[in-house]
Write an enzyme that holds these catalytic residues in place. Structure first.
Site, short mmCIF file in Angstrom:
data_model
loop_
_atom_site.label_atom_id
_atom_site.label_comp_id
_atom_site.label_asym_id
_atom_site.label_seq_id
_atom_site.Cartn_x
_atom_site.Cartn_y
_atom_site.Cartn_z
N HIS A 26 39.58 35.76 41.10
CA HIS A 26 40.61 35.82 42.15
C HIS A 26 40.33 36.99 43.07
O HIS A 26 39.54 37.87 42.74
CB HIS A 26 42.01 35.99 41.52
CG HIS A 26 42.17 37.33 40.86
ND1 HIS A 26 41.72 37.58 39.58
CD2 HIS A 26 42.71 38.51 41.30
CE1 HIS A 26 41.99 38.84 39.26
NE2 HIS A 26 42.58 39.43 40.28
N ASP A 65 42.64 40.02 45.20
CA ASP A 65 43.99 40.57 45.25
C ASP A 65 44.52 40.39 46.67
O ASP A 65 43.76 40.41 47.64
CB ASP A 65 43.98 42.05 44.85
CG ASP A 65 43.54 42.23 43.39
OD1 ASP A 65 43.56 41.25 42.63
OD2 ASP A 65 43.18 43.37 43.01
N HIS A 116 36.95 38.95 41.82
CA HIS A 116 36.70 39.52 40.49
C HIS A 116 37.38 38.73 39.39
O HIS A 116 38.23 37.87 39.66
CB HIS A 116 37.13 41.00 40.46
CG HIS A 116 38.56 41.25 40.89
ND1 HIS A 116 38.98 41.15 42.20
CD2 HIS A 116 39.67 41.57 40.18
CE1 HIS A 116 40.27 41.41 42.27
NE2 HIS A 116 40.73 41.65 41.05
N ARG A 158 42.00 44.94 25.33
CA ARG A 158 41.91 45.63 26.62
C ARG A 158 43.28 45.69 27.28
O ARG A 158 44.01 44.68 27.33
CB ARG A 158 40.94 44.87 27.54
CG ARG A 158 40.85 45.39 28.96
CD ARG A 158 39.98 44.47 29.81
NE ARG A 158 40.00 44.84 31.20
CZ ARG A 158 39.20 45.73 31.77
NH1 ARG A 158 38.30 46.36 31.04
NH2 ARG A 158 39.28 46.00 33.05
C1 LIG Z 1 52.15 42.67 44.06
C2 LIG Z 1 51.55 41.75 43.32
C3 LIG Z 1 50.09 41.49 43.34
C4 LIG Z 1 49.91 40.36 42.34
C5 LIG Z 1 51.23 39.64 42.47
C6 LIG Z 1 52.21 40.79 42.41
O1 LIG Z 1 53.50 40.39 42.78
C7 LIG Z 1 52.24 41.38 40.99
C8 LIG Z 1 51.06 40.90 40.14
C9 LIG Z 1 49.75 40.91 40.90
C10 LIG Z 1 48.69 40.02 40.26
C11 LIG Z 1 47.94 40.69 39.10
C12 LIG Z 1 46.88 39.71 38.55
C13 LIG Z 1 46.08 39.02 39.65
C14 LIG Z 1 47.02 38.51 40.77
C15 LIG Z 1 46.27 37.67 41.80
C16 LIG Z 1 48.18 37.80 40.10
O2 LIG Z 1 48.22 36.65 39.77
O3 LIG Z 1 49.19 38.71 39.86
C17 LIG Z 1 47.74 39.70 41.39
C18 LIG Z 1 48.71 39.42 42.55
C19 LIG Z 1 48.15 39.47 43.95
O4 LIG Z 1 47.26 40.26 44.28
O5 LIG Z 1 48.70 38.69 44.75
O1 LIG Z 2 42.23 44.10 34.09
C1 LIG Z 2 41.43 44.25 34.98
O2 LIG Z 2 40.41 44.91 34.88
C2 LIG Z 2 41.64 43.58 36.33
C3 LIG Z 2 43.06 43.28 36.63
C4 LIG Z 2 43.19 42.59 37.93
O3 LIG Z 2 42.26 42.06 38.49
C5 LIG Z 2 44.51 42.55 38.58
O4 LIG Z 2 45.50 43.03 38.00
O5 LIG Z 2 44.57 42.03 39.71
FE LIG Z 3 42.77 41.56 40.56
#
Ligand SMILES: C=C1C[C@]23C[C@@]1(O)CC[C@H]2[C@@]12CCC[C@@](C)(C(=O)O1)[C@H]2[C@@H]3C(=O)O
Ligand SMILES: O=C(O)CCC(=O)C(=O)O
Ligand SMILES: [Fe+2]
Length: 339
Positions: free
Chosen positions: A221, A223, A278, A288
């Site tokens: 994915h 961010d 990533h 982890r």
């Molecule tokens: C602020 C945020 C970024 C995130 C969505 C969220 O509301 C909180 C969780 C974040 C996360 C972490 C894992 C990967 C990700 C793509 C997801 O599914 O939840 C990211 C979100 C993001 O970057 O949109």
């Molecule tokens: O756990 C990790 O190293 C990556 C976490 C991550 O990609 C995320 O929170 O968006």
């Molecule tokens: Fe991420």
């Protein structure tokens, strides 16, 4: 004015049916978590430099150029000299571990509500995949007290204090990084039309997996927001995809933090900086835990690609609108706003 938390809550994903498994109770990878073809890590035939993300000391003299180069080539780098006390990193990690070590029936008490953005649950990207991930998360935006009270009715304060302190430090560090990034792009603070920021903290847990070749920690994915600062503790698993090279491991470096560019930075830089694609591999030997801070502009801010020498590659849109497009289309979101 809406907050990031409202923007994410206004773009709900149907996550109710994806409640993290009770990982403690399983000895094999169930079909629901068994992914086809994930052992596609390419053989390391390149030079070391091509296979390691840059490490940047934030107190170094040419830090602006170093940050700019890293964002252009990788979209990810590790930082040292960041000023976050190691005791705070240890504290926030140990509080995160304390949370994830709770029994499943206890963690469920802080489950993210269907229309909510915070609390315990699967990653937001989960509904886009037919298999579940070897992962559980806990999202915090501002105070964590309401959820923490559900988890530890008589002992929630130390969790909340650690999370509050950490969010404060992350906000300061993010702003410092943001100024370096703007400088490296030759953009002034006045050229971007927001002056404050918003952020979220995500605690990630990847329990030991009986067969890591069949499971995935976190699916590939990018961010969403401007930048992410990640404390990845002392365990392997994080990988970044580099064109022409393949998946490259990001080895933990004691005391360093991983910084990665998100979609909004890619948009604002008009494609000059890459958004880091990533993933996290599952691991048999250790549990982890990682702590990610997501830094972005206020939800109503308008994202305008800035570049004097090129036509805009993307149409301008608000953070809120981009979050809603990504909630529907995930990886295709950037393509859908391309001019
Ligand atoms: C602020 C945020 C970024 C995130 C969505 C969220 O509301 C909180 C969780 C974040 C996360 C972490 C894992 C990967 C990700 C793509 C997801 O599914 O939840 C990211 C979100 C993001 O970057 O949109
Ligand atoms: O756990 C990790 O190293 C990556 C976490 C991550 O990609 C995320 O929170 O968006
Ligand atoms: Fe991420």
């Amino acid at each position: 004015m809406s907050t990031l938390s409202e923007a994410y809550a206004d773009s709900p994903l149907h996550l109710q049916h994806i409640i993290p498994m009770d990982f403690e109770s399983v000895q094999t990878v169930p079909d629901s978590h068994s992914w086809p073809q994930i052992t596609d890590f390419p053989p390391a035939v390149r030079s070391d430099e091509e296979l390691t993300i840059p490490i940047i000391d934030l107190t170094a003299p040419h830090v602006v150029e170093l940050v700019g180069d890293a964002c252009r080539t990788w979209g990810m780098f590790q930082v040292t000299g960041h000023g976050v006390p190691s005791i705070l990193l240890e504290d926030v990690e140990s509080e995160a571990r304390r949370l994830f070590e709770l029994p499943a029936r206890q963690k469920i008490k802080a489950l993210r509500s269907p229309g909510g953005a915070t609390g315990y649950g699967a990653a937001r990207i989960a509904p886009f995949f037919s298999k579940n991930m070897w992962h559980e998360g806990f999202t915090i935006m501002g105070s964590s007290v309401d959820h923490a009270r559900e988890l530890w009715p008589h002992d929630y304060k130390r969790f909340c204090d650690a999370m509050d302190d950490y969010q404060k430090k992350m906000k300061v560090l993010s702003y410092k990084l943001w100024l370096l990034i703007l400088k490296s792009l030759d953009i002034t603070e006045e050229q971007v039309n927001w002056s404050s920021s918003d952020g979220a903290l995500q605690l990630n847990s990847y329990p030991c997996c009986p067969d890591p070749n069949r499971a995935i920690g976190l699916a590939p994915h990018t961010d969403t927001l401007l930048l992410t600062i990640l404390h990845q503790s002392n365990s392997n698993g994080l990988q970044i995809f580099r064109d022409g090279v393949g998946w490259v491991s990001v080895s933990p470096l004691s005391g360093a933090l991983v910084v990665n560019a998100g979609d909004l930075l890619h948009i604002v830089s008009n494609g000059r900086f890459s958004t880091a694609y990533h993933r996290v591999m599952a691991n048999q030997a250790c549990h982890r835990v990682s702590i990610a801070y997501f830094y972005g502009p206020p939800a109503e801010s308008l994202m305008v690609p800035v570049c004097e020498t090129q036509f805009p590659l993307y149409r301008s849109l608000t953070v809120k609108e981009y979050i809603s497009i990504k909630a529907k289309h995930l990886e295709k979101a950037l393509l859908l706003i391309r001019i």
